[in-house]
Write an enzyme that holds these catalytic residues in place. Structure first.
Site, PDB file in Angstrom:
ATOM      1  CG  ASP A   1      -2.184   0.894  -3.338  1.00 31.73           C
ATOM      2  OD1 ASP A   1      -1.026   1.336  -3.193  1.00 31.73           O
ATOM      3  OD2 ASP A   1      -3.101   1.137  -2.533  1.00 31.73           O
ATOM      4  CG  HIS A   2      -1.732   4.390  -5.177  1.00 27.95           C
ATOM      5  ND1 HIS A   2      -1.091   4.958  -4.093  1.00 27.95           N
ATOM      6  CD2 HIS A   2      -2.932   3.975  -4.718  1.00 27.95           C
ATOM      7  CE1 HIS A   2      -1.864   4.883  -3.037  1.00 27.95           C
ATOM      8  NE2 HIS A   2      -2.998   4.282  -3.384  1.00 27.95           N
TER       9      HIS A   2
ATOM     10  CB  CYS B   1      -6.652   2.828  -1.977  1.00 26.45           C
ATOM     11  SG  CYS B   1      -5.293   3.571  -1.055  1.00 26.45           S
TER      12      CYS B   1
ATOM     13  CG  HIS C   1     -10.096   0.875   0.225  1.00 27.71           C
ATOM     14  ND1 HIS C   1      -9.112   1.837   0.307  1.00 27.71           N
ATOM     15  CD2 HIS C   1     -11.271   1.534   0.444  1.00 27.71           C
ATOM     16  CE1 HIS C   1      -9.647   3.007   0.565  1.00 27.71           C
ATOM     17  NE2 HIS C   1     -10.964   2.854   0.656  1.00 27.71           N
TER      18      HIS C   1
ATOM     19  CG  ASP D   1      -2.141   0.828   1.100  1.00 26.60           C
ATOM     20  OD1 ASP D   1      -2.273   1.526   0.083  1.00 26.60           O
ATOM     21  OD2 ASP D   1      -2.996   0.774   2.002  1.00 26.60           O
TER      22      ASP D   1
END
Length: 632
Positions: A304-305, A92, A154, A52
């Site tokens: 995720d980024h 997210c 999420h 994350d």
């Protein structure tokens, strides 16, 4: 093998016969045991490991100067490391939806309503991953795989009430739901009192299957609990193909780590968390080896980024790339680490510059599982099978489309990036204003907006040679002229953008930007920041055309639009790159079917209960004694 051949001549012939029979029987048994093991390429186990808010520059193997070498770096050394791996979005919820479906978030509706700033699901959101989307777990389950999730989800929780669990993983193909964070780790979950006096239970809770297991979250042993959850599932499914989705709570704020990692890293508080994360990954790979599964298991790891750069020393590093989390228009928001590990199949120590997307994990897993992608929808991910198994193979992508919510902000084409919209970056001295000694004052975002005054439109677009200029410091611009051609009917599509086209004049109400002042077609000018327009074009000389990437009203149009296609003529060596990008965008828009948005305003009735009997209204619902707050 313990019998000495030199001593065998002293044994009676009857004994030799018995030994020979036993040896043959043992050989046959061993052959049968070996034959029971799957060929490595026959339905291999699939593990997707997701970190994350992890930046491109946060690992030793990706160039961090002080972060200790650890488990993910070992994984890269024993497998393949991607230098051009991109997330589908820079927040997210949409990025995880893209991983789980292999499709851009705008296709699945995992983006907010047009113009809205809320780009992720909150605990009280009633939306979630749509039921009509095929998740990676569902796709692999249909191929005979056992499926499991542990960690951050999420992608939705409830719909109608505080405990209906309509959007939880078990409704999307996960037969085994371990310990999960259905929402997220969060700034408001801080137990250290660095930023919060106490955790906010309404945002800080763990689920076991479909019920609350712990609230608020105790981070002290969280990573080990998630690891144990994944290992327990694997140990129960060593004899069948399995899919495990392991989504760590690291490295999202609030920062945390087990006490034994505190003050152990040269990279400070952030580095302590990375060390714990690295050890968890190393332990997971060691566990696969100890169970003899390494040659039958493909492990793919990414983030995720990009990192939350506004959080100073608690936000991670991009490795010199501009932007970060929330900045889809800049490399630092979307370019992330990408590593694959598969001993005996992937040649160790490989580094590839081939383009790859997190959405490719869907197609790759389905390909190795022996399945095929459904044909009733468009998939944006492509299988990486050839790249993983063949050191000379080219990647499946020539281009990638970069979205910020419903706005197509840029196109990556070969080594170039064509940027049509850019988000405002943090101001030069933001660290002095928002941080003290490297510690952030608040959960601050500068570039979270995808529309409005903080977003700049570039017409003509900016062009970056990413291979030579990864930091996006030296843009080029192609000067263009244009000619109008015969008008024709263009079907309505009810989507953002409709190719580079214009409505036939004299009605210029649909024109948005990029007006040509070519002498052949008169001139059209727009006020930069106001709807007022000055127009001198005649009906026979249309020259205003739509920016292909400017989002149109998202309500489906009921009538066809008569348009005039505009022939663009570029000048300079990069003209062909820009022309190719426009053609890609036009084709992309023709196939775009936007999903119904799932990121609507939350409803307190759907907020998971806090289970604090002394404060029954904290989460918008009454205390339910059927749930148990478990201390671990």
């Amino acid at each position: 093998h313990c019998l000495s051949f030199r001593s065998s001549r002293h044994l009676p012939s009857s004994t030799m016969s018995v030994l020979l029979v036993h040896a043959i029987a043992a050989a046959v048994f061993l052959q049968e045991v070996v034959s029971l093991k799957r060929d490595p390429l026959d339905k291999p186990n699939i593990i997707v490991v997701l970190v994350d808010d992890f930046g491109y520059g946060d690992l030793s193997s990706y160039g961090h100067p002080s972060q200790e070498f650890g488990g993910i770096d070992i994984m890269a050394a024993e497998g393949i490391r991607f230098t051009q791996w991109y997330s589908a979005e820079s927040f997210c919820t949409p990025s995880r939806a893209a991983i789980m479906t292999g499709r851009l978030p705008i296709r699945t509706g995992m983006v907010p309503p047009h113009g809205s700033g809320g780009r992720v699901l909150s605990p009280d959101s009633t939306g979630g991953l749509p039921d009509n989307e095929t998740s990676l777990a569902e796709a692999l389950q249909s191929q005979g795989y056992a499926t499991h999730i542990t960690g951050k989800w999420h992608l939705g929780i409830n719909n109608h009430s505080a405990d209906d669990g309509s959007h939880l993983p078990k409704h999307h193909g996960f037969q085994d739901s371990g310990l999960t964070l259905p929402f997220s780790n969060h700034w408001n979950c801080d137990e250290s009192k660095r930023h919060m006096p106490a955790p906010d239970p309404s945002r800080c809770f763990l689920y076991q299957d479909d019920h609350i297991y712990q609230q608020p979250i105790d981070h002290s042993n969280l990573t080990n609990q998630l690891l144990s959850s994944a290992k327990g599932f694997i140990s129960r499914h060593t004899e069948v193909p399995f899919f495990a989705y392991v989504a760590w709570a690291h490295m999202h704020v609030s920062m945390f780590n087990n006490a034994r990692y505190t003050n152990t890293s040269n990279n400070g508080l952030w580095g302590d968390g990375v060390r714990e994360l690295n050890d968890a990954v190393k332990d997971l790979l060691r566990f696969l080896r100890s169970n003899g599964l390494e040659n039958n298991t493909l492990v793919m790891l990414t983030s995720d980024h990009g990192p939350h750069i506004e959080l100073c020393l608690e936000g991670g590093r991009t490795g010199g790339l501009k932007g970060g989390k929330s900045y889809s228009s800049w490399e630092g928001g979307l370019k992330v680490p990408g590593v694959a590990w598969w001993p005996g199949v992937i040649q160790p120590g490989r580094v590839t510059n081939e383009l790859a997307s997190s959405m490719d994990m869907f197609a790759t897993a389905v390909d190795f599982a022996g399945g095929s992608l459904p044909t009733d929808r468009v998939y944006d991910g492509r299988s990486l099978r050839n790249v993983l198994t063949n050191i000379t193979a080219s990647g499946p992508h020539q281009s990638l489309f970069h979205y910020c919510s419903d706005v197509l902000v840029a196109v990556r084409y070969q080594d170039y990036k064509i940027t049509y919209f850019s988000q405002e970056l943090p101001f030069a001295n933001y660290t002095q204003v928002h941080c003290t000694a490297g510690s952030p004052h608040s959960e601050f975002f500068q570039g979270s907006a995808c529309h409005g005054q903080s977003v700049t439109s570039h017409a003509p677009p900016l062009i970056y040679h990413i291979a030579q200029d990864p930091g996006e410091l030296f843009p080029s611009v192609v000067q263009e002229t244009c000619d109008a051609t015969q008008g024709e009917v263009y079907p309505s599509m009810g989507m953002p953008g409709a190719g580079y086209t214009s409505k036939v004049l004299p009605d210029l109400s649909a024109c948005r930007s990029w007006c040509c002042n070519d002498s052949k077609c008169g001139s059209v000018t727009f006020e930069a920041s106001a709807p007022a327009r000055t127009k001198t074009c005649s009906e026979r000389q249309p020259c205003c055309y739509l920016n292909p990437l400017q989002p149109l009203p998202l309500t489906p149009r009921t009538t066809d639009i008569t348009v005039a296609f505009v022939q663009r003529r570029g000048a300079g060596p990069l003209a062909d790159i820009v022309s190719a990008a426009y053609k890609l965008v036009e084709d992309h828009h023709r196939t775009m079917q936007r999903g119904q948005t799932q990121l609507a305003t939350g409803d307190k009735a759907a907020q998971p209960c806090c289970h604090d009997e002394s404060h029954p209204d904290t989460c918008g619902c009454n205390y339910s004694p059927s749930f148990v707050h478990v201390e671990v």
